[in-house]
Design a protein around this motif. Structure first.
Motif, short mmCIF file in Angstrom:
data_model
loop_
_atom_site.label_atom_id
_atom_site.label_comp_id
_atom_site.label_asym_id
_atom_site.label_seq_id
_atom_site.Cartn_x
_atom_site.Cartn_y
_atom_site.Cartn_z
N LEU A 25 1.21 -1.05 -0.12
CA LEU A 25 -0.05 0.27 0.19
C LEU A 25 0.88 1.61 -0.16
CD1 LEU A 25 -2.74 1.89 0.04
CD2 LEU A 25 -2.78 1.14 2.66
N LEU A 26 1.21 1.51 -1.32
CA LEU A 26 1.43 2.80 -1.76
C LEU A 26 0.99 4.46 -1.05
CD1 LEU A 26 4.84 4.22 -2.17
CD2 LEU A 26 3.93 3.88 -4.80
N ILE A 27 0.90 5.17 -0.28
CA ILE A 27 0.38 6.50 0.11
C ILE A 27 1.08 7.54 -0.39
CG2 ILE A 27 -1.14 7.91 1.38
CD1 ILE A 27 -1.09 4.75 3.10
N LEU A 28 0.20 9.05 -0.96
CA LEU A 28 1.21 9.83 -1.29
C LEU A 28 0.01 10.75 -0.88
CD1 LEU A 28 3.66 11.40 -2.39
CD2 LEU A 28 3.04 11.18 -4.93
N THR A 29 -0.10 11.80 -0.63
CA THR A 29 -0.10 13.01 -0.73
C THR A 29 0.60 14.23 -1.32
OG1 THR A 29 0.86 13.99 1.74
CG2 THR A 29 -0.99 12.42 2.05
N ASP A 30 -0.44 15.21 -1.27
CA ASP A 30 0.32 16.46 -2.08
C ASP A 30 0.09 17.82 -1.19
OD1 ASP A 30 0.52 17.95 -4.47
OD2 ASP A 30 -1.07 17.17 -5.16
N ASP A 31 1.51 18.61 -1.71
CA ASP A 31 1.49 20.26 -1.22
C ASP A 31 1.89 20.21 0.12
OD1 ASP A 31 2.27 20.78 -3.49
OD2 ASP A 31 0.85 22.26 -3.88
N VAL A 32 2.59 19.02 0.81
CA VAL A 32 2.21 19.13 2.92
C VAL A 32 3.94 19.06 2.99
CG1 VAL A 32 2.15 17.53 4.83
CG2 VAL A 32 0.98 17.07 2.65
N GLY A 33 3.77 20.40 3.94
CA GLY A 33 5.80 20.67 4.46
C GLY A 33 6.16 19.17 5.67
N VAL A 69 -11.60 0.95 -1.12
CA VAL A 69 -11.85 -0.05 -0.48
C VAL A 69 -12.74 -0.86 -1.23
CG1 VAL A 69 -13.80 -0.60 1.55
CG2 VAL A 69 -11.63 1.58 1.92
N ALA A 70 -13.52 -0.93 -1.99
CA ALA A 70 -13.85 -1.86 -2.57
C ALA A 70 -13.48 -2.84 -3.80
CB ALA A 70 -15.00 -0.99 -3.43
N TRP A 71 -12.05 -2.26 -4.05
CA TRP A 71 -10.66 -3.09 -4.86
C TRP A 71 -10.40 -3.77 -3.95
CZ3 TRP A 71 -5.66 -3.66 -5.16
CH2 TRP A 71 -5.21 -4.57 -6.58
N ILE A 72 -10.04 -3.55 -2.48
CA ILE A 72 -9.12 -4.04 -1.49
C ILE A 72 -10.00 -5.09 -1.50
CG2 ILE A 72 -8.49 -4.33 0.83
CD1 ILE A 72 -7.50 -1.74 0.44
N TRP A 93 -0.82 -7.86 -3.58
CA TRP A 93 -1.16 -6.60 -4.70
C TRP A 93 -0.37 -5.67 -3.91
CZ3 TRP A 93 -2.10 -3.19 -0.69
CH2 TRP A 93 -3.43 -3.95 0.77
N LEU A 94 -1.11 -4.43 -5.91
CA LEU A 94 0.42 -3.19 -4.98
C LEU A 94 -1.25 -2.68 -4.94
CD1 LEU A 94 2.12 -0.44 -4.93
CD2 LEU A 94 2.30 -1.47 -7.47
N LEU A 95 -1.19 -1.67 -4.29
CA LEU A 95 -1.99 -0.55 -4.43
C LEU A 95 -1.53 1.10 -4.49
CD1 LEU A 95 -5.78 0.06 -2.63
CD2 LEU A 95 -4.50 2.12 -2.57
N TYR A 96 -2.17 1.70 -5.05
CA TYR A 96 -0.66 3.10 -5.42
C TYR A 96 -2.13 3.67 -5.04
CZ TYR A 96 1.73 7.55 -6.91
OH TYR A 96 2.65 8.84 -7.13
N TYR A 97 -2.07 4.72 -3.88
CA TYR A 97 -3.32 5.64 -3.66
C TYR A 97 -2.80 7.33 -2.89
CZ TYR A 97 -7.28 7.99 -0.90
OH TYR A 97 -8.58 8.44 -0.69
N ALA A 98 -3.13 8.01 -4.24
CA ALA A 98 -2.23 9.51 -4.46
C ALA A 98 -2.92 10.57 -4.49
CB ALA A 98 -1.50 9.35 -5.96
N THR A 99 -3.64 10.62 -3.30
CA THR A 99 -4.80 11.71 -3.04
C THR A 99 -4.37 12.70 -3.51
OG1 THR A 99 -5.88 13.20 -1.18
CG2 THR A 99 -3.91 12.22 -0.45
N GLY A 100 -5.10 14.45 -3.89
CA GLY A 100 -4.86 15.34 -4.04
C GLY A 100 -4.75 16.47 -3.34
N THR A 101 -5.20 15.92 -2.57
CA THR A 101 -4.98 16.61 -1.53
C THR A 101 -3.35 16.72 0.06
OG1 THR A 101 -6.74 16.35 0.02
CG2 THR A 101 -5.98 16.99 1.61
N ARG A 146 -9.36 4.60 6.47
CA ARG A 146 -10.41 4.08 6.11
C ARG A 146 -9.81 2.54 5.58
NH1 ARG A 146 -14.32 6.05 2.47
NH2 ARG A 146 -16.20 4.19 2.96
N ILE A 147 -9.01 3.13 4.55
CA ILE A 147 -8.40 1.60 3.85
C ILE A 147 -7.44 0.97 3.82
CG2 ILE A 147 -6.80 1.68 1.22
CD1 ILE A 147 -7.73 4.84 0.45
N ILE A 148 -7.05 1.76 5.45
CA ILE A 148 -5.67 0.97 5.75
C ILE A 148 -7.21 -0.17 6.77
CG2 ILE A 148 -4.17 0.82 8.00
CD1 ILE A 148 -2.94 3.14 6.90
#
Length: 813
Positions: free
Chosen positions: A68-76, A240-243, A255-263, A350-352
């Motif tokens: 489970l690879l998680i990436l947020t956006d523009d966070v200091g 969640v439905a995919w998992i 599986w590999l799930l890459y979750y890259a929120t725009g937040t 929720r995903i975790i």
């Protein structure tokens, strides 16, 4: 009888020569995909005398973990509570408690480059991503065409028996390949991901999201007809439905799930109840917040006790110098940002939880990367309700107007971004922000890795220098996969990163770093880390000032820091160690030649000239479209800016009448739409979201049933960029309305909205039809024709155009 058997065998070999070779080579994974397995059965003339053998599917390594690879956006670096910040991120914290925190992890200072490096394990220039795709130039390190020699982690894992999916932001598709004309080989489904659900480009409106499923634009029922569901929830629901589906259908397949929120990229959108959680939490201001962040970081062991708080740039006002209205406004803007990031973290939780409920969490590697670069300083010194309007089109916003919009911030009527001061604060204790590749404020991000089955030093802290290019090598070693030397016929470049598996054991908590050298570069602003030292160039362009000055690469001066003694880059020691600077400059040259960093280019505006890239519209002045052709990217649509044009709609109106959008580009924050309402054609032009910037031309005649030609003539005054225009409406050749457009968009209508025909997939240009969105035309749109009448620009006007457009694009990383 013996003769018959011999004849049968001979016939089998002749008839099925491909099956005769049972010695097909099987590699150890250095060549992917694996070769077709040999047929080990027996073939005779009849099935009764034959023995079947199904080809064996590729099996992943024994006990291969999920990823489970998680990436947020523009966070200091200093934004989250997990790394000493004021924003509560309990999911991030839980993963840190269950795993390891990496306190010297680095990105590239910008979106597209970081994301390309993450999934390939190579430096961003190595995979042709030295800058965002919209500014690609024709050099190997910058053309945005990720080469086949830089295969992705998803391609490798899929070839080794994994199922793969990508949810969220994709900002690595070359600008000219992002339409429905394709090609699609650099879309997620072409990069090894079986399934993609997310958005294309730098950001998306979280309440009116430009969603795609695989390669097809889709409309989300959760956001239509007045419904408001935040995209983070929609995306988490799908993940969640995919998992759950993977576990139901193939519980033993990893599986590999890459979750890259725009937040938390702008727009900073969040449900009101999540914003309310931070009421009053930032009233002390950004200066005090920075001090508090560093104090907590030292207490938590994130930063060593001798870390200094770097100075606030003089261009950012001290909090105490602000007026009471400014303080009230700016504090609330930060409350909105904090609510957005906390809400995204909750959805990730929720995903975790879904992984935990399936019983798979113990053998799931969770890599949670908090930010693709430092915090964004692209919201101007006072913040904004309209990121593209202010950053790209020079729309003025007064403090009284911003105050009047306070209750709208975070909601569907704002495309908001906080002031620069908060970006600087949440990058504490480092200097600078996103876009600045030379300093850690732009490149240092929080990283957490958990893997309950393997990582037992729960809550451990790791200080080894690391980079985004280390993630893919880490996964390969952890899973037990050999990095391929050849993949899909392409010889692979070596991985540039260093696996972090050596840091997983508690006994190695303080082992020396193995990632000893790392260069950084963006728009010729650069740095080189080597063995505890870093040489950095001094930024010449403030990250919140994107036009007016484009220095030469030779103009940059250098700074020098001993990171072992000065982890925040507070003390420039260049005068004490001139030979060390020379050593590092030489090392930068070596790395640059190795990884396609040259030629250095400090320009921004010049890179926006579309003539330097392939284009679907270059040289065309006439375009024909049909009803239902939607989500055409602005770069692949007719250029409706700074020139005259005519649009004609051939329609058939039923006896019951018709309403709806005939054509539109952009939306509430900048754009235009031609639509039918109350039986009359209407043209609306939005220079911004402010009421005085909405211009309308309404027909003085109602359209009867039958066949009609609706035409809109947009006559541009000319003489420069963003000048006024006159809009004239015609029905069947008869003028039925005319009006002046006093301000026109000079650079970019929108960051995420598109050109749509027969419906409106984003925000409405005017709010009159907001409750009817997507407001599809209920008659028949037989054909829509656009004819451009190009304006001849002087060289100076053309330069100004691309400077303005550069300002827009620099806000969408």
């Amino acid at each position: 009888m013996k003769r018959l058997v011999a004849t049968t065998i001979t016939l089998a070999i002749v008839a099925f020569p491909a099956l005769a070779d049972s010695q097909t080579n099987v590699t150890n994974g250095s060549v992917l995909p694996y070769p077709q397995p040999p047929f080990n059965g027996v073939i005779n003339m009849t099935a009764g005398n034959s023995k079947p053998d199904f080809p064996k599917a590729v099996q992943p390594p024994k006990d291969a973990p999920n990823v489970l690879l998680i990436l947020t956006d523009d966070v200091g670096f200093g934004a989250t509570s997990t790394f000493g910040g004021p924003i509560q991120t309990p999911t991030f914290q839980q993963e840190a408690n269950d795993g390891l925190r990496y306190t010297t992890f680095h990105t590239t200072a910008l979106c597209s480059p970081t994301r390309a490096a993450l999934i390939t394990g190579r430096n961003h220039h190595s995979c042709a991503s030295g800058v965002i795709t919209e500014m690609a130039t024709g050099y190997p390190g910058y053309n945005s065409l990720v080469p086949r020699s830089c295969g992705t982690v998803a391609q490798t894992l899929r070839a080794n028996g994994y199922n793969t999916a990508w949810f969220g932001k994709m900002h690595n598709i070359p600008d000219w390949m992002s339409s429905q004309a394709g090609p699609f080989d650099l879309w997620p489904t072409g990069l090894g991901f079986d399934y993609f659900f997310g958005f294309i480009g730098g950001d998306t409106d979280q309440w009116h999201s430009a969603a795609y499923e695989n390669t097809v634009p889709i409309e989300l029922p959760e956001q239509q007809h007045g419904q408001l569901t935040h995209f983070d929830k929609i995306m988490a629901d799908r993940a969640v439905a995919w998992i759950q589906m993977q576990h139901s259908l193939a519980p033993n397949r990893p599986w590999l799930l890459y979750y890259a929120t725009g937040t938390a990229h702008a727009p900073h959108h969040a449900p009101k109840e999540w914003i309310a959680k931070y009421k009053g939490k930032f009233d002390q201001g950004w200066d005090k917040t920075r001090e508090e962040i560093l104090a907590r970081q030292i207490k938590l062991g994130i930063m060593p006790p001798y870390t200094k708080l770097t100075a606030r740039p003089k261009q950012i006002p001290a909090w105490d110098t602000l007026t009471p209205d400014q303080k009230r406004l700016y504090a609330h803007m930060m409350e909105v940002y904090a609510g957005a990031l906390s809400y995204a973290d909750y959805q990730i939780g929720r995903i975790i939880d879904a992984v935990r409920e399936s019983g798979q969490l113990d053998n799931t590697i969770v890599i949670y990367e908090m930010g693709d670069n430092g915090a964004s300083a692209e919201g101007s010194l006072q913040g904004t309700t309209n990121e593209i309007g202010v950053a790209g089109n020079g729309v003025p916003e007064t403090i009284p107007y911003l105050l009047s919009m306070m209750n709208e911030l975070g909601g569907p009527h704002a495309y908001n971004h906080y002031p620069v001061g908060w970006a600087h604060a949440t990058d504490a204790p480092m200097q600078w922000t996103k876009q600045v590749a030379s300093h850690f404020g732009g490149t240092r991000n929080g990283l957490v890795i958990s893997w309950p089955k393997r990582i037992t030093d729960k809550g451990g802290i790791r200080r080894q220098f690391s980079s985004v290019i280390d993630i893919t090598p880490t996964l390969y070693e952890a899973i037990g996969i050999t990095p391929p030397k050849v993949m899909y016929g392409a010889e692979q470049k070596p991985l540039d990163g260093t696996s972090l598996v050596y840091t997983f054991d508690k006994a190695n908590a303080n082992v020396a770093t193995r990632h000893n050298v790392q260069y950084f570069e963006l728009l010729a602003n650069r740095a080189i880390y080597k063995d505890g030292w870093i040489a950095s160039t001094t930024p010449l362009r403030l990250p919140w000032v994107t036009t007016g000055y484009e220095p030469s690469p030779e103009d940059f001066k250098w700074e020098l820091y001993n990171i072992d003694k000065d982890p925040s880059q507070a003390d420039n020691v260049i005068n004490k160690y001139p030979n060390k600077l020379k050593e590092l400059q030489a090392a930068f040259d070596v790395e640059s030649r190795k990884y396609n960093v040259y030629p250095l280019d400090s320009s921004a505006a010049a890179r926006l000239d579309p003539s330097i890239r392939p284009s679907l519209t270059s040289g065309r002045t006439t375009f024909t479209y049909y009803q239902g052709e939607i989500r055409i990217p602005e770069g692949s649509a007719p250029n409706f800016k700074n020139q005259s044009w005519v649009i004609g709609a051939d329609v058939t109106v039923p006896k019951s009448g018709a309403e709806g959008v005939l054509a539109t580009i952009g939306g509430n924050f900048g754009g235009w739409s031609l639509f039918m309402m109350n039986g009359k054609p209407e043209f609306a032009y939005a220079f911004s979201n402010q009421p005085q910037h909405k211009y309308r031309v309404i027909s003085n005649k109602t359209l009867t049933s039958g066949h009609h030609a609706i035409r809109l003539s947009f006559k541009y005054d000319g003489g420069g960029i963003g000048k006024p225009a006159t809009a004239t409406l015609f029905i069947d050749g008869v003028q039925v309305g005319q009006g002046r457009i006093e301000h026109t968009i000079p650079a970019r209508f929108s960051l995420d909205e598109t050109f749509d025909v027969g419906t409106d997939t984003g925000t409405p240009t005017v709010l009159d039809y907001e409750s009817k969105m997507p407001f599809a035309f209920t008659g028949t749109l037989n054909k829509l024709v656009v004819v451009l009448q190009p304006e001849k620009l002087t060289d100076e006007q053309r330069k100004k155009l691309y400077e303005d457009e550069a300002r827009a694009y620099m806000a969408i990383q």
